[in-house]
Structure formats: structure tokens, C-alpha cells
Design a protein around this motif. Structure first.
Motif, PDB file in Angstrom:
ATOM      1  N   GLY A  48      47.454  47.096  46.369  1.00 25.83           N
ATOM      2  CA  GLY A  48      48.300  47.355  45.547  1.00 25.83           C
ATOM      3  C   GLY A  48      48.210  47.083  44.310  1.00 25.83           C
ATOM      4  N   ALA A  49      48.661  45.329  44.563  1.00 25.07           N
ATOM      5  CA  ALA A  49      48.879  44.269  43.494  1.00 25.07           C
ATOM      6  C   ALA A  49      48.160  43.841  43.147  1.00 25.07           C
ATOM      7  CB  ALA A  49      50.352  42.827  44.233  1.00 25.07           C
ATOM      8  N   ILE A  50      46.808  43.860  43.959  1.00 24.73           N
ATOM      9  CA  ILE A  50      45.605  43.248  43.509  1.00 24.73           C
ATOM     10  C   ILE A  50      44.686  44.341  42.569  1.00 24.73           C
ATOM     11  CG2 ILE A  50      43.365  42.782  44.915  1.00 24.73           C
ATOM     12  CD1 ILE A  50      44.244  40.899  47.164  1.00 24.73           C
ATOM     13  N   GLY A  51      45.173  45.533  42.812  1.00 26.17           N
ATOM     14  CA  GLY A  51      44.494  46.090  41.619  1.00 26.17           C
ATOM     15  C   GLY A  51      45.145  46.310  40.968  1.00 26.17           C
ATOM     16  N   VAL A  52      46.444  46.240  40.183  1.00 24.20           N
ATOM     17  CA  VAL A  52      46.699  46.552  39.209  1.00 24.20           C
ATOM     18  C   VAL A  52      46.172  45.007  38.725  1.00 24.20           C
ATOM     19  CG1 VAL A  52      48.990  46.209  37.960  1.00 24.20           C
ATOM     20  CG2 VAL A  52      49.022  48.053  40.216  1.00 24.20           C
ATOM     21  N   GLY A  53      46.350  43.943  39.218  1.00 23.73           N
ATOM     22  CA  GLY A  53      46.001  42.595  38.330  1.00 23.73           C
ATOM     23  C   GLY A  53      44.520  42.693  38.461  1.00 23.73           C
ATOM     24  N   VAL A  54      43.522  42.843  39.132  1.00 24.47           N
ATOM     25  CA  VAL A  54      42.332  43.099  38.593  1.00 24.47           C
ATOM     26  C   VAL A  54      42.246  43.790  37.254  1.00 24.47           C
ATOM     27  CG1 VAL A  54      39.843  44.007  39.501  1.00 24.47           C
ATOM     28  CG2 VAL A  54      41.066  43.073  41.481  1.00 24.47           C
ATOM     29  N   VAL A  55      42.472  45.256  37.506  1.00 20.80           N
ATOM     30  CA  VAL A  55      42.541  45.964  36.119  1.00 20.80           C
ATOM     31  C   VAL A  55      43.310  45.262  34.806  1.00 20.80           C
ATOM     32  CG1 VAL A  55      43.679  47.545  34.852  1.00 20.80           C
ATOM     33  CG2 VAL A  55      42.777  48.107  37.336  1.00 20.80           C
ATOM     34  N   PHE A  56      44.137  44.987  35.306  1.00 18.28           N
ATOM     35  CA  PHE A  56      44.707  43.434  34.005  1.00 18.28           C
ATOM     36  C   PHE A  56      43.748  42.289  33.261  1.00 18.28           C
ATOM     37  CE2 PHE A  56      49.982  44.297  35.542  1.00 18.28           C
ATOM     38  CZ  PHE A  56      49.840  45.352  34.504  1.00 18.28           C
ATOM     39  N   ILE A  57      43.052  41.867  34.796  1.00 15.68           N
ATOM     40  CA  ILE A  57      42.415  40.890  34.470  1.00 15.68           C
ATOM     41  C   ILE A  57      40.829  41.024  33.764  1.00 15.68           C
ATOM     42  CG2 ILE A  57      40.325  38.785  35.151  1.00 15.68           C
ATOM     43  CD1 ILE A  57      43.354  38.725  37.650  1.00 15.68           C
ATOM     44  N   SER A  58      40.839  42.179  33.410  1.00 21.14           N
ATOM     45  CA  SER A  58      39.635  42.892  32.766  1.00 21.14           C
ATOM     46  C   SER A  58      39.966  43.454  31.290  1.00 21.14           C
ATOM     47  CB  SER A  58      39.094  43.711  33.958  1.00 21.14           C
ATOM     48  OG  SER A  58      39.887  45.427  33.485  1.00 21.14           O
ATOM     49  N   LEU A  59      40.634  44.130  31.479  1.00 17.08           N
ATOM     50  CA  LEU A  59      41.797  43.843  29.869  1.00 17.08           C
ATOM     51  C   LEU A  59      41.991  43.263  29.623  1.00 17.08           C
ATOM     52  CD1 LEU A  59      44.850  46.461  30.993  1.00 17.08           C
ATOM     53  CD2 LEU A  59      42.558  47.223  29.568  1.00 17.08           C
ATOM     54  N   ALA A  60      42.285  41.928  30.135  1.00 18.61           N
ATOM     55  CA  ALA A  60      42.479  40.585  29.402  1.00 18.61           C
ATOM     56  C   ALA A  60      41.335  39.914  29.310  1.00 18.61           C
ATOM     57  CB  ALA A  60      43.823  39.887  30.431  1.00 18.61           C
ATOM     58  N   ASP A  61      40.157  40.606  29.329  1.00 23.59           N
ATOM     59  CA  ASP A  61      39.112  39.577  29.027  1.00 23.59           C
ATOM     60  C   ASP A  61      37.913  39.492  30.289  1.00 23.59           C
ATOM     61  OD1 ASP A  61      37.691  39.206  26.950  1.00 23.59           O
ATOM     62  OD2 ASP A  61      37.742  37.745  26.114  1.00 23.59           O
ATOM     63  N   GLY A  62      38.881  39.372  30.854  1.00 22.11           N
ATOM     64  CA  GLY A  62      37.958  39.428  32.389  1.00 22.11           C
ATOM     65  C   GLY A  62      37.511  37.612  33.042  1.00 22.11           C
ATOM     66  N   PHE A  63      37.405  36.969  33.644  1.00 20.20           N
ATOM     67  CA  PHE A  63      37.330  35.628  34.727  1.00 20.20           C
ATOM     68  C   PHE A  63      37.233  34.875  33.548  1.00 20.20           C
ATOM     69  CE2 PHE A  63      37.459  38.789  38.207  1.00 20.20           C
ATOM     70  CZ  PHE A  63      38.450  37.937  39.245  1.00 20.20           C
ATOM     71  N   ASN A  64      37.690  33.624  33.506  1.00 14.27           N
ATOM     72  CA  ASN A  64      37.051  32.364  32.222  1.00 14.27           C
ATOM     73  C   ASN A  64      37.847  31.265  33.308  1.00 14.27           C
ATOM     74  OD1 ASN A  64      40.321  32.723  32.046  1.00 14.27           O
ATOM     75  ND2 ASN A  64      40.515  33.691  30.240  1.00 14.27           N
ATOM     76  N   THR A  65      37.867  29.734  33.152  1.00 15.67           N
ATOM     77  CA  THR A  65      37.857  29.469  33.790  1.00 15.67           C
ATOM     78  C   THR A  65      39.802  28.899  34.039  1.00 15.67           C
ATOM     79  OG1 THR A  65      38.570  28.058  31.378  1.00 15.67           O
ATOM     80  CG2 THR A  65      36.485  27.329  32.863  1.00 15.67           C
ATOM     81  N   ASP A  66      40.526  29.686  32.801  1.00 20.21           N
ATOM     82  CA  ASP A  66      42.351  29.695  32.832  1.00 20.21           C
ATOM     83  C   ASP A  66      42.252  30.639  34.407  1.00 20.21           C
ATOM     84  OD1 ASP A  66      43.472  28.452  31.047  1.00 20.21           O
ATOM     85  OD2 ASP A  66      44.451  30.228  30.211  1.00 20.21           O
ATOM     86  N   LEU A  67      41.688  31.712  34.397  1.00 22.73           N
ATOM     87  CA  LEU A  67      41.835  31.947  35.771  1.00 22.73           C
ATOM     88  C   LEU A  67      41.769  31.449  37.410  1.00 22.73           C
ATOM     89  CD1 LEU A  67      43.522  34.699  36.220  1.00 22.73           C
ATOM     90  CD2 LEU A  67      40.967  35.619  36.218  1.00 22.73           C
ATOM     91  N   PHE A  68      40.654  30.844  36.947  1.00 24.77           N
ATOM     92  CA  PHE A  68      39.775  29.847  38.241  1.00 24.77           C
ATOM     93  C   PHE A  68      41.115  28.962  38.628  1.00 24.77           C
ATOM     94  CE2 PHE A  68      36.437  27.591  40.197  1.00 24.77           C
ATOM     95  CZ  PHE A  68      35.710  28.861  40.864  1.00 24.77           C
ATOM     96  N   SER A  69      41.337  28.652  37.468  1.00 27.18           N
ATOM     97  CA  SER A  69      42.045  27.258  38.047  1.00 27.18           C
ATOM     98  C   SER A  69      43.906  27.821  38.670  1.00 27.18           C
ATOM     99  CB  SER A  69      42.528  26.477  36.625  1.00 27.18           C
ATOM    100  OG  SER A  69      44.290  26.936  35.920  1.00 27.18           O
ATOM    101  N   TYR A  70      44.112  29.121  38.804  1.00 22.05           N
ATOM    102  CA  TYR A  70      45.867  30.138  39.464  1.00 22.05           C
ATOM    103  C   TYR A  70      45.147  30.474  40.357  1.00 22.05           C
ATOM    104  CZ  TYR A  70      47.456  30.080  34.255  1.00 22.05           C
ATOM    105  OH  TYR A  70      47.943  29.336  33.531  1.00 22.05           O
ATOM    106  N   LEU A  71      43.640  30.634  40.609  1.00 20.62           N
ATOM    107  CA  LEU A  71      43.424  30.931  41.953  1.00 20.62           C
ATOM    108  C   LEU A  71      42.973  29.805  42.566  1.00 20.62           C
ATOM    109  CD1 LEU A  71      39.996  34.099  41.096  1.00 20.62           C
ATOM    110  CD2 LEU A  71      42.327  34.296  42.158  1.00 20.62           C
ATOM    111  N   PHE A  72      42.559  28.820  42.414  1.00 18.74           N
ATOM    112  CA  PHE A  72      42.405  28.078  43.213  1.00 18.74           C
ATOM    113  C   PHE A  72      43.137  26.583  42.516  1.00 18.74           C
ATOM    114  CE2 PHE A  72      38.856  30.050  42.771  1.00 18.74           C
ATOM    115  CZ  PHE A  72      38.187  30.922  44.648  1.00 18.74           C
ATOM    116  N   GLY A  73      44.223  26.714  42.082  1.00 24.42           N
ATOM    117  CA  GLY A  73      44.697  25.048  41.525  1.00 24.42           C
ATOM    118  C   GLY A  73      44.423  24.646  40.713  1.00 24.42           C
ATOM    119  N   SER A  74      44.882  23.709  40.177  1.00 26.73           N
ATOM    120  CA  SER A  74      44.289  22.882  38.723  1.00 26.73           C
ATOM    121  C   SER A  74      45.600  21.415  39.096  1.00 26.73           C
ATOM    122  CB  SER A  74      43.609  23.122  37.878  1.00 26.73           C
ATOM    123  OG  SER A  74      43.763  22.567  36.860  1.00 26.73           O
TER     124      SER A  74
END
Lengths: 272, 279
Positions: free
Chosen positions: B105-131
Motif C-alpha cells: 500500500g505504501a509503495i503504491g501511494v508513494g509511487v503516485v506521489f512521486i509521479s505527481l511531484a514530477d517523477g524521479f529525479n536525482t533527489d529521490l534517487f539519493s533517498y532510495l540509495f543513500g547519499s
């Protein structure tokens, strides 16, 4: 034996869903007695104990511990409890015998208090009592079933309880250990005046150790001294085990059938 | 190595990593022995939902873009843990289903939020894999305070957590307030996940909590030892991984987890050779 009542249960009934497990039980345990609570599998023995310990929510009747309504009772460290072997503990748990026995002091200590040197001393003494001191640094998983059970007794004894409740403590323990174990219980009862309730389905093994017997199979069939019990034994057995046949015939639902082995979540007993 | 002393952001990353290297495995000990490793995984995914939500708010309401999304992530993780707990009571006999329900459920909602917030960008990438560059001075102090709070709570509630983990029924019978301690435990887990993900990222955060503990379990002769070994393994892997990543130019989160996995495999091999079987 004094007249002070450690446990006073009156008209206690309990149902799992619509299944009647305990029916109008009134059971009084006097200070200094050693009660053997016997009954066939599925007779509600464990349920009765769990009610007493507040692990099941009380439905009907009243229960008093040390003269206090058990729902308001807070002195749980006065009550020691040893559950069925391997009932709920994880034998791969990397805890030493000493660490396990220390847990027996946690309830008494309360939040934000640490174990003192004196507490560690008491842990050693409790282990000495059950003859397990030399194993204190072994992990619990390295011990045999009988040894583990002795460690759990030490854990129950370490807080110096006035009432010790044991639920089928000898299941899976070898015969010689069982004898030693009963002898230990008798000593605790006679020398320290500890009140004991021993739940078992093996009536023969414990009859020379206990002072009182209560026979349970959904309702209480007998409660009194061991001597009277021995005299009326045959008739009692017929009554109790005759009853059990009926219970089994009317009960095909597995979940409801296995009350004595019900280690699922604690059914809404004590709140957090 | 000197780069870590020259650049402030690297220094804060290093300090943060050192704290997380101990905190995550120590918390992880309780997570693992309570058989809740999967729960940690679910909470980390809920953290992602919170981060996506924060990014989305930042897009709609620009002043909010200055917030560190991780804090919203932590709020979501705590909220999600409450939901999981509720569901576990509803699905009494299928408790693990509660985790899957919330995780997906969380991933579902998260993915919707991400698409609304302009899709994947470098910011999000660093949260996914750390930075490692994501740690600012303010972040560092917040992490320091929260880590200290969690460690203090662990010390204060050690007895209760230990007893409940070992034998819940006995613990309740001896008067330990199970529900309150459990709630506290979940909140602490959510916090540690939020803190750790800054370094290794959401997808790898549960590894930081479970792998050092799993390795330590092969050798620990007592519960106390389990803590010490797990913390040492965790810390060594985090530091070595961080430096290795810096010089090899690899992703720090992945490098750290890779090292942890290596240590785990070694510990299984060595303890097997020493005759130890299953735990």
C-alpha cells in the motif's frame, strides 16, 4: 497451613466464542497448600491459570489474589509462573542461563531500574536451588529440556514469590528429572511455606507430593485433601473422563479444541 | 582520507555514519530477535512514501521545499507502524499479511506521489540509495539528538524489551506493560530507519539493521555479547564501506551493505567450520 486465602475464585466461567470452557468454578487456595490441579487435555486447566494470571480477560465471576480483586492487583512479583516447556520461548535465543533467570526480577524492579549486585547474588542463589549454578554461562539453547525447565523454575523463584503456579512443567522432561523436580517443589512448600498450584494431567506422579487436589473438566469435580481424593479416586475418574468423551464428541473445531495448548496471542488479557 | 577533514559535508557524513553504524545494529538486535525484520523493511518503504509526500508539498507550496523530506518520512513511518499494529490485531492468525498490506500500500501511494511531484529525479534517487552529501550541519545535530534519545530509551527499557522478546507470555504475567512497550519499540524502530536511510538509502536500510545482527548471532554467547558484536560489525562495515566507496567511486549505501553481506557469509562459514549449526 494458615486460613489466609491466596486465591479465591468464585463462580468463574469462561467462553472462547460460544464454546464454554469453564463453567461456574469456585476454587479457594489457602496459604501454604500445594494444590494439584488435574484434568484431561482440553479440560480448561490452562485457561483457568491464564485467567488467574490476568492473561485472559475475565468474563464471569470474581477472582481474588491475596485478598485483592485480580483486575486491580499489581503485586505480580508475588506470583511466580512456570508455563509449559517451550510454550512460547524461542530456543535459539542467544541468552545465557543467568540472563534468563534475571528476567524473573524485572517485574519486581519496575521501569528504569537496573539490577544491583544483590540481585545478581539472588540469581546465583536461585540457580543453586535448582542445581543449575554450574550452567549459568551456557546459553539456554545448549541445555536439555529438563535443564531448561529447571532454569525456568529458578526464574520463577528468584523474585521470592509467595505463590508459584506451574502449568504442566514436566512435559517432555525425563522421568528422573521429574522426580527431582517434585521433590524440589515439596521442599519449597514444606520448608519455605510457599503456596503452589501445579497443573498436570498426570495424577499418579504428583499424588505423593501435594496436599490438595482439584479435579477439573470444564467444571470442578472435586476439590479437597489428597487423602479424601485417594479414597474416592475411582468414582471421580469415571465422572471426569466420562465427561471428556462428551466434550470430544461435540467438538470438531480444532482451534477451540486445543485450549490447553493455546499459545496464540494472549486473548485480550491485561492491557498495556 | 584528508578529504573527509577538508570538506565539512563529508565530515558530517562521516560522523553521522559512525552513529548510525552503531545505532542501527543495536536497534536491529531487538528487531531480529522479535522476528520483525520484515517489519523494518515495511517501515522503510513507508518512509519513502513520506519523503515523496514531502517533495510533493514542496512542489505545490515552494517554502516547504526547504524541509528535509526525511522528517516527513519518519512521521509516515511512525504512522505506518501504528497501522500495521492495528492490522495485526485484525488478522490475528495471519500477522505477516499486515506487513505486506502496508508495504505494498505504501509503495503504491508513494509511487503516485512521486509521479505527481514530477517523477524521479536525482533527489529521490539519493533517498532510495543513500547519499553522503545529503547530510547538512543541521541534519547532523538532529541525527545526533535523535540517536541519543533512541540509545537512552534502549538502555532504560532494556529489561522490558529483553523479557518481551524472549517470552512474551511470561513477561506479561510478571507485570510488564506489553502494549506500551511494544508501541515505544515500533516508534523507536521507525526513528532509526529514518535516521539510517540518510546514509544507506531506503532500499538498504533494513540491511543495516539485520545483517550485522545475523552475523553476530553466529558467535554471540549471550544477549549482551550479541549487542557488542553487532555494533562492532555494523560500525566496521559502515566506516570501511564509506571510505571504500569514496575511493572506488561506488555508491556508499551499496558498498556498506555489500561489506555487511560479506561479513555475514564469512561468519556463517567460520562458525559452520567451528561446528555450529542453525540458530
Amino acid at each position: 497451613m494458615s486460613t489466609e486465602e491466596i486465591v479465591a475464585m468464585d463462580h468463574v466461567s469462561f467462553k472462547y466464542g460460544r464454546q464454554n470452557v469453564l463453567d461456574d468454578i469456585s476454587l479457594h487456595v489457602k496459604k501454604g497448600s500445594f494444590l494439584g490441579l488435574v484434568g484431561p487435555n482440553g479440560s480448561g486447566k490452562s485457561t483457568l491459570i491464564k485467567l488467574l494470571l490476568g492473561l485472559h480477560k475475565q468474563q464471569d465471576g470474581t477472582i481474588q489474589l491475596f485478598g485483592e480483586d485480580h483486575r486491580r492487583f499489581r503485586g505480580w512479583s508475588r506470583v511466580g509462573f512456570v508455563s509449559q516447556k517451550a510454550a512460547s520461548f524461542n530456543s535459539g535465543f542467544p541468552a545465557t542461563v543467568k540472563e534468563v533467570v534475571s528476567m524473573g526480577l524485572y517485574g519486581k524492579k519496575g521501569l528504569f531500574r537496573f539490577l544491583t549486585k544483590k540481585d545478581r547474588q539472588r540469581v546465583e542463589e536461585a540457580l543453586e536451588k535448582v542445581g543449575m549454578r554450574e550452567y549459568k554461562n551456557k546459553t539456554i539453547g545448549q541445555l536439555s529440556g529438563g535443564q531448561q525447565q529447571r532454569v525456568f523454575i529458578a526464574r520463577a523463584l528468584v523474585s521470592d514469590p509467595e505463590l508459584l503456579i506451574l502449568d504442566e512443567p514436566t512435559v517432555g522432561v525425563d522421568a528422573e528429572s521429574v522426580q527431582n523436580f517434585y521433590t524440589l517443589l515439596k521442599e519449597l512448600n514444606e520448608q519455605q511455606g510457599m503456596t503452589l498450584i501445579l497443573v498436570t494431567h498426570d495424577i499418579g506422579a504428583m499424588s505423593s507430593y501435594v496436599t490438595d487436589v482439584a479435579c477439573l473438566n470444564k467444571c470442578l469435580h472435586y476439590h479437597g485433601g489428597i487423602v479424601d481424593y485417594e479414597e474416592n479416586r475411582e468414582e471421580l475418574m469415571n465422572r471426569m473422563y466420562g465427561h471428556e468423551v462428551n466434550v470430544i464428541e461435540h467438538n470438531h473445531d480444532h482451534h477451540h479444541h486445543s485450549h490447553d495448548h493455546d499459545h496464540d496471542d494472549l486473548h485480550g488479557g491485561r492491557p498495556g | 582520507m584528508s578529504a573527509f577533514w577538508t570538506y565539512e559535508f563529508l565530515r558530517y557524513s562521516l560522523f553521522t555514519s559512525m552513529m548510525i553504524g552503531v545505532l542501527a545494529p543495536v536497534m536491529g538486535v531487538f528487531v531480529v530477535v522479535r522476528r520483525m525484520s520484515l517489519m523494518a523493511d515495511a517501515l522503510s518503504h513507508i518512509t519513502l512514501t513520506g519523503i515523496a509526500f514531502s517533495l510533493l508539498i514542496g512542489r505545490w507550496h515552494p517554502p516547504a521545499a526547504a524541509w528535509n523530506p526525511v522528517y516527513m518520512g519518519m512521521v509516515f513511518a511512525v504512522g505506518g507502524s501504528v497501522l500495521i499494529d492495528r492490522l495485526r490485531r485484525i488478522f490475528m492468525h495471519y500477522k505477516e499479511a499486515a506487513i505486506t498490506i502496508i508495504l505494498s500500500g505504501a509503495i503504491g501511494v508513494g509511487v503516485v506521489f512521486i509521479s505527481l511531484a514530477d517523477g524521479f529525479n536525482t533527489d529521490l534517487f539519493s533517498y532510495l540509495f543513500g547519499s553522503v552529501s545529503a547530510v547538512s550541519r543541521t541534519d547532523f545535530f538532529i541525527i545526533l539528538i535523535l540517536s541519543s534519545v533512541v540509545l537512552l530509551l534502549l538502555v532504560l527499557f532494556y529489561k522490558e524489551l529483553f523479557f518481551l522478546s524472549f517470552d512474551e507470555e511470561q513477561a506479561v504475567a510478571s507485570g510488564i506493560p506489553r502494549q506500551r512497550i511494544h508501541a515505544l519499540f515500533i516508534v523507536m524502530t521507525a526513528l532509526v530507519i529514518g535516521l539510517s536511510m540518510q546514509i544507506v538509502g531506503i532500499l538498504l536500510v533494513s540491511a543495516l539493521m539485520t545483517l550485522p545482527v545475523a552475523a553476530a548471532m553466529r558467535f554471540a554467547g549471550s544477549f549482551k555479547q550479541l549487542f557488542i558484536y553487532a555494533a562492532v560489525i555494523g560500525e566496521v562495515c559502515v566506516l570501511t564501506g564509506l571510505f571504500a566507496a569514496f575511493y572506488l567511486d561506488t555508491a556508499p549505501g551499496g558498498t556498506i551493505v555489500l561489506l555487511n553481506t560479506l561479513v555475514l557469509v564469512l561468519s556463517i562459514a567460520v562458525s559452520k567450520a567451528a561446528g555450529k549449526e542453525a540458530v
